[in-house]
Design an enzyme around this catalytic site. Structure first.
Site, PDB file in Angstrom:
ATOM      1  N   TYR A 124       0.739  -1.189   0.004  1.00 37.76           N
ATOM      2  CA  TYR A 124       0.205  -0.152  -0.134  1.00 37.76           C
ATOM      3  C   TYR A 124       0.876   1.113   0.014  1.00 37.76           C
ATOM      4  O   TYR A 124       0.619   2.115  -0.887  1.00 37.76           O
ATOM      5  CB  TYR A 124      -1.024  -0.148   1.278  1.00 37.76           C
ATOM      6  CG  TYR A 124      -1.916   0.867   1.315  1.00 37.76           C
ATOM      7  CD1 TYR A 124      -3.057   0.745   0.659  1.00 37.76           C
ATOM      8  CD2 TYR A 124      -1.584   2.322   2.042  1.00 37.76           C
ATOM      9  CE1 TYR A 124      -4.164   2.119   0.714  1.00 37.76           C
ATOM     10  CE2 TYR A 124      -2.448   3.301   2.059  1.00 37.76           C
ATOM     11  CZ  TYR A 124      -3.790   3.027   1.446  1.00 37.76           C
ATOM     12  OH  TYR A 124      -4.796   4.181   1.507  1.00 37.76           O
ATOM     13  N   LYS A 140       1.199   3.913  -2.963  1.00 34.80           N
ATOM     14  CA  LYS A 140       0.801   5.326  -2.992  1.00 34.80           C
ATOM     15  C   LYS A 140       2.007   6.130  -3.279  1.00 34.80           C
ATOM     16  O   LYS A 140       1.925   7.478  -3.641  1.00 34.80           O
ATOM     17  CB  LYS A 140       0.217   5.652  -1.578  1.00 34.80           C
ATOM     18  CG  LYS A 140      -1.078   4.894  -1.097  1.00 34.80           C
ATOM     19  CD  LYS A 140      -2.327   5.598  -2.031  1.00 34.80           C
ATOM     20  CE  LYS A 140      -3.651   4.803  -1.805  1.00 34.80           C
ATOM     21  NZ  LYS A 140      -4.584   5.196  -2.537  1.00 34.80           N
TER      22      LYS A 140
HETATM   23  P1  NAD Z   1     -13.715   1.732   0.816  1.00 33.97           P
HETATM   24  O1  NAD Z   1     -13.319   0.404   0.757  1.00 33.97           O
HETATM   25  O2  NAD Z   1     -15.034   2.456   1.426  1.00 33.97           O
HETATM   26  O3  NAD Z   1     -14.264   1.860  -0.908  1.00 33.97           O
HETATM   27  C1  NAD Z   1     -13.243   1.638  -2.167  1.00 33.97           C
HETATM   28  C2  NAD Z   1     -14.230   1.440  -3.290  1.00 33.97           C
HETATM   29  O4  NAD Z   1     -13.440   0.824  -4.259  1.00 33.97           O
HETATM   30  C3  NAD Z   1     -15.223   0.211  -2.941  1.00 33.97           C
HETATM   31  O5  NAD Z   1     -16.434   0.622  -3.524  1.00 33.97           O
HETATM   32  C4  NAD Z   1     -14.460  -0.885  -3.858  1.00 33.97           C
HETATM   33  O6  NAD Z   1     -15.587  -1.974  -4.185  1.00 33.97           O
HETATM   34  C5  NAD Z   1     -13.813  -0.171  -4.760  1.00 33.97           C
HETATM   35  N1  NAD Z   1     -12.955  -0.915  -5.582  1.00 33.97           N
HETATM   36  C6  NAD Z   1     -12.092  -1.772  -4.825  1.00 33.97           C
HETATM   37  N2  NAD Z   1     -11.385  -2.688  -5.619  1.00 33.97           N
HETATM   38  C7  NAD Z   1     -11.819  -2.211  -7.100  1.00 33.97           C
HETATM   39  C8  NAD Z   1     -11.299  -2.337  -8.297  1.00 33.97           C
HETATM   40  N3  NAD Z   1     -10.421  -3.193  -8.807  1.00 33.97           N
HETATM   41  N4  NAD Z   1     -11.895  -1.722  -9.366  1.00 33.97           N
HETATM   42  C9  NAD Z   1     -12.939  -1.031  -9.190  1.00 33.97           C
HETATM   43  N5  NAD Z   1     -13.347  -0.501  -7.957  1.00 33.97           N
HETATM   44  C10 NAD Z   1     -12.799  -1.210  -6.990  1.00 33.97           C
HETATM   45  O7  NAD Z   1     -12.272   2.537   0.948  1.00 33.97           O
HETATM   46  P2  NAD Z   1     -12.030   4.006   1.014  1.00 33.97           P
HETATM   47  O8  NAD Z   1     -11.473   4.322   2.494  1.00 33.97           O
HETATM   48  O9  NAD Z   1     -13.175   4.974   0.403  1.00 33.97           O
HETATM   49  O10 NAD Z   1     -11.029   4.474   0.127  1.00 33.97           O
HETATM   50  C11 NAD Z   1     -10.822   4.924  -1.382  1.00 33.97           C
HETATM   51  C12 NAD Z   1      -9.461   5.389  -1.568  1.00 33.97           C
HETATM   52  O11 NAD Z   1      -9.010   6.084  -0.492  1.00 33.97           O
HETATM   53  C13 NAD Z   1      -8.383   4.319  -1.809  1.00 33.97           C
HETATM   54  O12 NAD Z   1      -7.599   4.572  -2.770  1.00 33.97           O
HETATM   55  C14 NAD Z   1      -7.633   4.400  -0.463  1.00 33.97           C
HETATM   56  O13 NAD Z   1      -6.494   3.653  -0.672  1.00 33.97           O
HETATM   57  C15 NAD Z   1      -7.758   5.981  -0.195  1.00 33.97           C
HETATM   58  N6  NAD Z   1      -7.273   6.228   1.256  1.00 33.97           N
HETATM   59  C16 NAD Z   1      -8.599   6.111   2.063  1.00 33.97           C
HETATM   60  C17 NAD Z   1      -8.050   6.274   3.511  1.00 33.97           C
HETATM   61  C18 NAD Z   1      -8.949   5.748   4.506  1.00 33.97           C
HETATM   62  O14 NAD Z   1      -8.566   6.085   5.770  1.00 33.97           O
HETATM   63  N7  NAD Z   1     -10.084   5.410   4.217  1.00 33.97           N
HETATM   64  C19 NAD Z   1      -6.790   7.071   3.909  1.00 33.97           C
HETATM   65  C20 NAD Z   1      -5.921   7.259   2.720  1.00 33.97           C
HETATM   66  C21 NAD Z   1      -6.528   6.992   1.442  1.00 33.97           C
END
Ligand code: NAD
Length: 258
Positions: A154, A158
């Site tokens: 991860y 990133k």
């Molecule tokens: P989440 O699990 O709530 O949502 C992720 C979505 O991506 C889901 O709807 C899933 O079905 C979809 N997904 C997963 N694999 C996929 C694929 N191969 N093709 C298409 N869709 C796919 O997660 P989130 O927390 O909303 O994360 C969204 C982004 O934000 C990610 O890139 C994550 O790394 C980043 N992020 C999240 C956080 C956090 O604390 N939640 C912090 C920093 C970055």
């Protein structure tokens, strides 16, 4: 600054951050493309936006699959006429110490985060370059700037995404396309909620201790909210100037400062 009638394709918008951004964009008058691996989540989010009076179109795609992405982006562009904004947001998490990762897990993590960003960027740039206007926002993470235990692929992905963002900003500048990255701290989405018990088990500590570790270096011990990330995405999507391109904005309650 307005998103009125802009066509925004948001990957991973069936849940969490992507969904919050899609709702915020639709409220601001954008026409949003909900792109997600889960067809159920796509349908649900599209219906939710339409029920609020917004315009939405759904495409089910695995962002790491070239055919899915090419077909899905074309389908969305045919429906709305073009793609103005791409938010490359879909992501997953697997937590383990480096020595316990299988090669398949490592490759899957890099495929969803990096192949997904590359494939959606390439597919959307075609429309953006043709109209000499476009905006790409990558969903990075504070982990594009720092590291934590158990998250090797991860953190690697990133950090890599930041490289892609900067190259697209340089290549796109004279063709009307800007690219920026949002770097959130921890947000209580399903991705993080799933990770807390897994990390507790891997480290042999309580879930409360994991949460404490996640927030201990913030300025106020607070999680970042989905709403804050959606508002930053709104700002980056609507500010049409090369003055702000190739940048990565930390939105992490001061967890990481630069
Ligand atoms: P989440 O699990 O709530 O949502 C992720 C979505 O991506 C889901 O709807 C899933 O079905 C979809 N997904 C997963 N694999 C996929 C694929 N191969 N093709 C298409 N869709 C796919 O997660 P989130 O927390 O909303 O994360 C969204 C982004 O934000 C990610 O890139 C994550 O790394 C980043 N992020 C999240 C956080 C956090 O604390 N939640 C912090 C920093 C970055």
């Amino acid at each position: 600054m307005s998103l009125k009638n802009k066509v925004a394709l948001i990957t991973g918008s069936g849940s969490g951050l992507g969904k919050s951004i899609a709702l915020q964009y639709a409220r601001q008058g954008a026409r949003v493309v909900i792109a997600d691996l889960s067809s159920e989540a796509v349908t649900h989010t599209v219906e939710e936006i339409r029920a609020l009076g917004g315009e939405a179109f759904g495409v089910t795609m695995d962002v790491s699959n070239e055919t899915d992405v090419e077909t899905g982006v074309k389908c969305a562009a045919d429906y709305f006429g073009t793609i103005d904004i791409l938010i490359s947001n879909a992501g997953i998490q697997i937590v383990r110490p480096v020595e316990a990762f299988t090669l398949a897990e490592w490759k899957k993590m890099l495929a969803v985060h990096l192949d997904g960003a590359f494939l959606t960027t390439r597919a959307c740039l075609k429309y953006m370059y043709a109209q000499k206007r476009g905006c790409i926002i990558y969903m990075g993470s504070a982990h594009a700037k720092t590291a934590s235990k158990l998250k090797a692929p991860y953190v690697t992905a990133k950090h890599g995404l930041l490289g892609l963002c900067r190259v697209v900003a340089k290549e796109g500048a004279l063709r009307g396309v800007r690219a920026n990255m949002i770097c959130p701290g921890y947000v209580r989405t399903p991705l993080v909620d799933k990770q807390i018990p897994q990390q507790a088990a891997a480290l042999g500590v309580s879930e409360g201790e994991v949460i404490h570790m996640m927030l201990s270096e913030t300025v106020d011990g607070e999680f970042t909210s989905e709403n804050d990330i959606a508002n930053v995405a709104l700002f980056l999507g609507s500010l049409e100037t090369n003055a702000l391109t190739g940048q990565s904005l930390l939105v992490s309650h001061g967890w990481v400062m630069e």
